[in-house]
Design an enzyme around this catalytic site. Structure first.
Site, PDB file in Angstrom:
ATOM      1  N   TRP A 130      15.904 107.899  35.671  1.00 25.23           N
ATOM      2  CA  TRP A 130      15.954 107.120  36.908  1.00 25.23           C
ATOM      3  C   TRP A 130      17.408 106.691  37.136  1.00 25.23           C
ATOM      4  O   TRP A 130      18.040 106.150  36.218  1.00 25.23           O
ATOM      5  CB  TRP A 130      15.046 105.905  36.742  1.00 25.23           C
ATOM      6  CG  TRP A 130      14.960 105.005  37.924  1.00 25.23           C
ATOM      7  CD1 TRP A 130      14.811 105.369  39.227  1.00 25.23           C
ATOM      8  CD2 TRP A 130      14.988 103.575  37.901  1.00 25.23           C
ATOM      9  NE1 TRP A 130      14.736 104.250  40.020  1.00 25.23           N
ATOM     10  CE2 TRP A 130      14.847 103.133  39.231  1.00 25.23           C
ATOM     11  CE3 TRP A 130      15.119 102.618  36.898  1.00 25.23           C
ATOM     12  CZ2 TRP A 130      14.826 101.793  39.578  1.00 25.23           C
ATOM     13  CZ3 TRP A 130      15.094 101.279  37.234  1.00 25.23           C
ATOM     14  CH2 TRP A 130      14.949 100.878  38.568  1.00 25.23           C
ATOM     15  N   LYS A 246       4.832  98.213  40.603  1.00 23.51           N
ATOM     16  CA  LYS A 246       3.986  99.306  41.098  1.00 23.51           C
ATOM     17  C   LYS A 246       2.507  99.027  40.832  1.00 23.51           C
ATOM     18  O   LYS A 246       1.678  99.155  41.707  1.00 23.51           O
ATOM     19  CB  LYS A 246       4.364 100.634  40.445  1.00 23.51           C
ATOM     20  CG  LYS A 246       5.856 100.866  40.315  1.00 23.51           C
ATOM     21  CD  LYS A 246       6.501 101.254  41.625  1.00 23.51           C
ATOM     22  CE  LYS A 246       7.971 100.886  41.612  1.00 23.51           C
ATOM     23  NZ  LYS A 246       8.914 101.953  41.682  1.00 23.51           N
TER      24      LYS A 246
HETATM   25  C1  LIG Z   1      11.678 103.987  35.713  1.00 23.07           C
HETATM   26  C2  LIG Z   1      11.711 102.650  36.384  1.00 23.07           C
HETATM   27  N1  LIG Z   1      12.006 101.567  35.659  1.00 23.07           N
HETATM   28  C3  LIG Z   1      12.042 100.352  36.197  1.00 23.07           C
HETATM   29  C4  LIG Z   1      11.783 100.138  37.526  1.00 23.07           C
HETATM   30  C5  LIG Z   1      11.872  98.715  37.968  1.00 23.07           C
HETATM   31  O1  LIG Z   1      11.413  98.326  39.140  1.00 23.07           O
HETATM   32  P1  LIG Z   1      11.431  96.809  39.628  1.00 23.07           P
HETATM   33  O2  LIG Z   1      12.740  96.200  39.249  1.00 23.07           O
HETATM   34  O3  LIG Z   1      11.265  96.924  41.097  1.00 23.07           O
HETATM   35  O4  LIG Z   1      10.291  96.114  38.973  1.00 23.07           O
HETATM   36  C6  LIG Z   1      11.480 101.254  38.345  1.00 23.07           C
HETATM   37  C7  LIG Z   1      11.235 101.114  39.789  1.00 23.07           C
HETATM   38  O5  LIG Z   1      11.316 102.015  40.559  1.00 23.07           O
HETATM   39  C8  LIG Z   1      11.435 102.529  37.747  1.00 23.07           C
HETATM   40  O6  LIG Z   1      11.133 103.626  38.443  1.00 23.07           O
END
Ligand SMILES: Cc1ncc(COP(=O)(O)O)c(C=O)c1O
Length: 399
Positions: A130, A246
């Site tokens: 990511w 999510k």
């Molecule tokens: C692999 C991964 N880690 C962590 C996150 C953290 O998301 P958030 O900070 O919105 O909770 C995401 C969100 O897209 C993700 O895809």
């Protein structure tokens, strides 16, 4: 002072979002942004969340500060959700949890803590990973390197290459793993592979940092936590960052947690004190609302059951879309095997089309995805899977 600052290039995802909004064609499909969507293309507030929210608001009598570690009830409920009821390491008093501003906040807190404990640490991330992992990790001062992971030929994990890469790392190297639903590839480790990675991590003395942002959206709430639970049971130290964005649909409420496993309860207490101090130097305290909602859901049997149903429905919809897309692609372009899309888990897959084909999909067919062809499968609707498959086939045939 500010005249010295150069303008940053626009974030490609934000650019894609703007282009999508500006597209007036009613057939347009957004596979770019990483949020779950229902068959109408909406990202609704879950019914369990709405009910929990009403209960929380009805009971709330104060907005006074909570604590730098956040809501203690939420932290405890998250430990049960992530590690499972009665996990031996939790019972042994070796786990400490702090509520964090989303999964990103948890990842950054974890990175800060590791950098504090090991100023020379290098974190190793999968190829690819990511995109946000890079600034979240290096922002702490940690160095970053990569290990082999995805095999574009099979759409699965190149496990041999991954193990070879990890086997070359020095002791105490930090390895960032995706708990489930790998972003951006959808290629996950099998249970047997998790066990092999565990044996290697033990043998080489590596430090696992697991990012679990999609618990429940892959195979099941317990199944998706297999690696986390195994590592927590078998290793002296593990760092686990969790997001509720999510699986609870709480994106903007910024809800997440960082779980730290230490070798002893005394070490765990020291870790917690350091984490709380780090939190205070960045944002002081995490936002309360999302965590209060998650706490309400996880500690109320009726709401919990309703939430599990809703997560199950999201998971089933994604699995069905994956299956339908594969069968449509098989008809539209039988020359290529797309069955990997069905084997993958979670919201994302690389469709495996090149940049020119991605641009044609956008300009001619109003299908939006990032240039690397990462597609949010949950962005598909039953009515447009066929169009996407034909557009992909047309692009591939023309190449
Ligand atoms: C692999 C991964 N880690 C962590 C996150 C953290 O998301 P958030 O900070 O919105 O909770 C995401 C969100 O897209 C993700 O895809």
């Amino acid at each position: 002072m500010f005249e010295r600052l150069e303008r940053m290039p626009d974030d490609p995802i934000l650019g894609l979002m703007a282009a999508f909004r500006a597209d007036a064609d009613t057939r347009k499909v957004d596979l770019g942004v990483g949020v779950y969507r229902d068959d109408r293309g909406d990202t609704p507030v879950l019914d369990s969340v709405r009910r929990a929210e009403q209960a929380v608001l009805a009971r709330q009598t104060s907005k006074t500060y909570v604590a730098p570690a956040g809501n203690a009830g939420f932290n405890q409920a998250m430990e049960k959700l992530v590690f499972g009821e009665g996990h031996a390491t939790v019972k042994a008093g070796r786990v400490r949890t702090v509520q964090a501003p989303g999964g990103c906040g948890a990842l950054r807190l974890g990175a800060e803590l590791i950098h504090l404990a090991m100023p020379d640490a290098t974190v190793h991330v999968s190829t690819p990973t990511w995109a946000n992992h890079v600034p979240l990790m290096t922002g702490s001062g940690m160095k970053l390197d990569r290990y082999a992971y995805y095999d574009a030929r099979t759409g699965g994990v190149n496990f041999g290459a991954m193990m070879e890469a990890l086997d070359r790392l020095p002791q105490r190297a930090v390895v960032l793993l995706h708990g489930s639903c790998h972003n951006p590839t959808g290629a996950d480790l099998s249970e047997a592979q998790w066990r092999d990675v565990l044996a290697l991590v033990k043998r080489r003395g590596l430090v696992p940092f697991i990012d679990m942002a999609y618990q429940g959206l892959g195979t099941g709430v317990a199944e998706d936590a297999f690696g986390v639970r195994l590592f927590a049971a078998e290793l002296p130290e593990v760092v686990v960052a969790v997001s509720c964005s999510k699986n609870f649909g709480l994106y903007r409420e910024r809800t997440g947690a960082l779980h730290l496993i230490s070798e002893s309860p005394a070490a765990a207490d020291a870790v917690l004190s350091q984490l709380v101090r780090i939190a205070r130097t960045i944002y002081s305290m995490p936002p309360d609302h999302g965590a209060a909602i998650v706490h309400e859901i996880l500690t109320n049997d009726g709401l919990r059951a309703a939430w599990l149903d809703e997560v199950g429905a999201m998971r089933t919809r994604i699995a069905n879309l994956r299956r339908d897309l594969v069968s449509r692609l098989a008809k539209a372009y039988p020359q290529r095997d797309f069955s990997f899309i069905e084997r993958q888990r979670g919201m994302f897959s690389y469709l495996g089309v090149n940049v020119d084909q991605v641009r044609t999909l956008r300009e001619k067919h109003h299908v939006y995805m990032t240039d690397d062809s990462r597609s949010n499968i949950a962005g598909l609707r039953n009515e447009n899977i066929g169009c996407l498959a034909e557009a992909v086939a047309e692009g591939l045939a023309a190449a």
